[in-house]
Design a protein around this motif. Sequence first.
Motif, PDB file in Angstrom:
ATOM      1  N   ALA A 182       0.834  -1.215   0.000  1.00 32.08           N
ATOM      2  CA  ALA A 182       0.000   0.000   0.000  1.00 32.08           C
ATOM      3  C   ALA A 182       0.863   1.257   0.000  1.00 32.08           C
ATOM      4  O   ALA A 182       0.622   2.185  -0.782  1.00 32.08           O
ATOM      5  N   GLY A 183       1.854   1.318   0.873  1.00 30.70           N
ATOM      6  CA  GLY A 183       2.718   2.492   0.935  1.00 30.70           C
ATOM      7  C   GLY A 183       3.501   2.709  -0.347  1.00 30.70           C
ATOM      8  O   GLY A 183       3.686   3.851  -0.788  1.00 30.70           O
ATOM      9  N   LEU A 184       3.967   1.631  -0.953  1.00 34.70           N
ATOM     10  CA  LEU A 184       4.705   1.749  -2.212  1.00 34.70           C
ATOM     11  C   LEU A 184       3.799   2.181  -3.361  1.00 34.70           C
ATOM     12  O   LEU A 184       4.232   2.915  -4.251  1.00 34.70           O
ATOM     13  N   PRO A 239       9.242   5.370  -4.852  1.00 37.78           N
ATOM     14  CA  PRO A 239      10.444   6.200  -4.985  1.00 37.78           C
ATOM     15  C   PRO A 239      10.353   7.096  -6.219  1.00 37.78           C
ATOM     16  O   PRO A 239       9.693   6.728  -7.207  1.00 37.78           O
ATOM     17  N   GLU A 240      10.974   8.252  -6.149  1.00 35.02           N
ATOM     18  CA  GLU A 240      10.971   9.161  -7.287  1.00 35.02           C
ATOM     19  C   GLU A 240      11.523   8.444  -8.516  1.00 35.02           C
ATOM     20  O   GLU A 240      12.535   7.765  -8.448  1.00 35.02           O
ATOM     21  N   GLY A 241      10.814   8.589  -9.610  1.00 32.69           N
ATOM     22  CA  GLY A 241      11.235   7.950 -10.854  1.00 32.69           C
ATOM     23  C   GLY A 241      10.690   6.545 -11.025  1.00 32.69           C
ATOM     24  O   GLY A 241      10.998   5.883 -12.018  1.00 32.69           O
ATOM     25  N   PRO A 293       4.378   2.202  -9.773  1.00 35.12           N
ATOM     26  CA  PRO A 293       3.869   0.855  -9.488  1.00 35.12           C
ATOM     27  C   PRO A 293       3.173   0.283 -10.722  1.00 35.12           C
ATOM     28  O   PRO A 293       2.464   0.994 -11.438  1.00 35.12           O
ATOM     29  N   THR A 294       3.389  -0.992 -10.967  1.00 40.53           N
ATOM     30  CA  THR A 294       2.791  -1.645 -12.121  1.00 40.53           C
ATOM     31  C   THR A 294       2.456  -3.093 -11.784  1.00 40.53           C
ATOM     32  O   THR A 294       3.170  -3.728 -11.011  1.00 40.53           O
ATOM     33  N   ARG A 337      14.317   0.612   3.267  1.00 40.13           N
ATOM     34  CA  ARG A 337      14.357   1.560   4.376  1.00 40.13           C
ATOM     35  C   ARG A 337      12.991   2.215   4.607  1.00 40.13           C
ATOM     36  O   ARG A 337      12.504   2.287   5.730  1.00 40.13           O
ATOM     37  N   ASP A 338      12.355   2.674   3.542  1.00 38.92           N
ATOM     38  CA  ASP A 338      11.129   3.454   3.674  1.00 38.92           C
ATOM     39  C   ASP A 338       9.853   2.617   3.764  1.00 38.92           C
ATOM     40  O   ASP A 338       8.852   3.094   4.293  1.00 38.92           O
ATOM     41  N   HIS A 339       9.890   1.386   3.246  1.00 40.81           N
ATOM     42  CA  HIS A 339       8.661   0.599   3.167  1.00 40.81           C
ATOM     43  C   HIS A 339       8.789  -0.811   3.744  1.00 40.81           C
ATOM     44  O   HIS A 339       7.786  -1.525   3.804  1.00 40.81           O
ATOM     45  N   GLY A 340       9.993  -1.226   4.091  1.00 45.55           N
ATOM     46  CA  GLY A 340      10.177  -2.549   4.671  1.00 45.55           C
ATOM     47  C   GLY A 340       9.998  -3.701   3.702  1.00 45.55           C
ATOM     48  O   GLY A 340       9.843  -4.849   4.118  1.00 45.55           O
ATOM     49  N   VAL A 341      10.049  -3.429   2.421  1.00 45.63           N
ATOM     50  CA  VAL A 341       9.905  -4.466   1.394  1.00 45.63           C
ATOM     51  C   VAL A 341      11.239  -4.619   0.689  1.00 45.63           C
ATOM     52  O   VAL A 341      11.855  -3.627   0.291  1.00 45.63           O
ATOM     53  N   VAL A 342      11.703  -5.861   0.542  1.00 45.34           N
ATOM     54  CA  VAL A 342      12.943  -6.118  -0.187  1.00 45.34           C
ATOM     55  C   VAL A 342      12.570  -6.616  -1.578  1.00 45.34           C
ATOM     56  O   VAL A 342      12.033  -7.711  -1.733  1.00 45.34           O
TER      57      VAL A 342
END
Length: 182
Positions: free
Chosen positions: A77-79, A84-86, A89-90, A119-124
């Motif tokens: 959801a956060g992503l 991130p700039e540039g 989501p797809t 760092r910002d979303h906890g997703v690797v």
Amino acid sequence: MSLQFLRNADGTVTGRNDANGFTVTHTDEEEVTRQLYEDAGWEYTPPPPPVPPGHHRFLLVHEEDDEDCGFGDERYAGLRERPPEGCVPTDHGLFALRCERPGKTLLDAVARTVAEIRRDHGVVMNGLRADGRPGEWTDSGCGDGDAAAALAHLVLTAAHRSRRLGYGRKELARLLDATGVE
């Protein structure tokens, strides 16, 4: 149906539709591709314009072997709201980000983006696809392009799978160090 492409010694490209024998030769590879797609009845989408110098275009994906992690999964959801700039989501049947990001090399751009997302979303993010032509090991030695994308994908996949198998950074670093790579 099979489409074939051949780069000729004179710098032209020849394309052939094996289904009906249609053949075209031209100096512009994209024109050959367009004509073959048209002949085959397929929709042709021209390639995107080149990225600005110092930028790289790639697709980061997140996939889990044993979990349903489709695009709408709540952990993204956060992503989806603040990528991130540039990056955009797809939905590729799983969560992905189509990115055009700055970096000295493709690996640098990917590493910075993966670190920011973690760092910002906890997703690797654990997979990568890059725009380019098939034939991943065809680079001229400059360290970017299809071969660098394949390398980044393999490293991200290795990190993801090692974690699942209980290995950590030290084991991966020890294995990499054992190869003698400088």
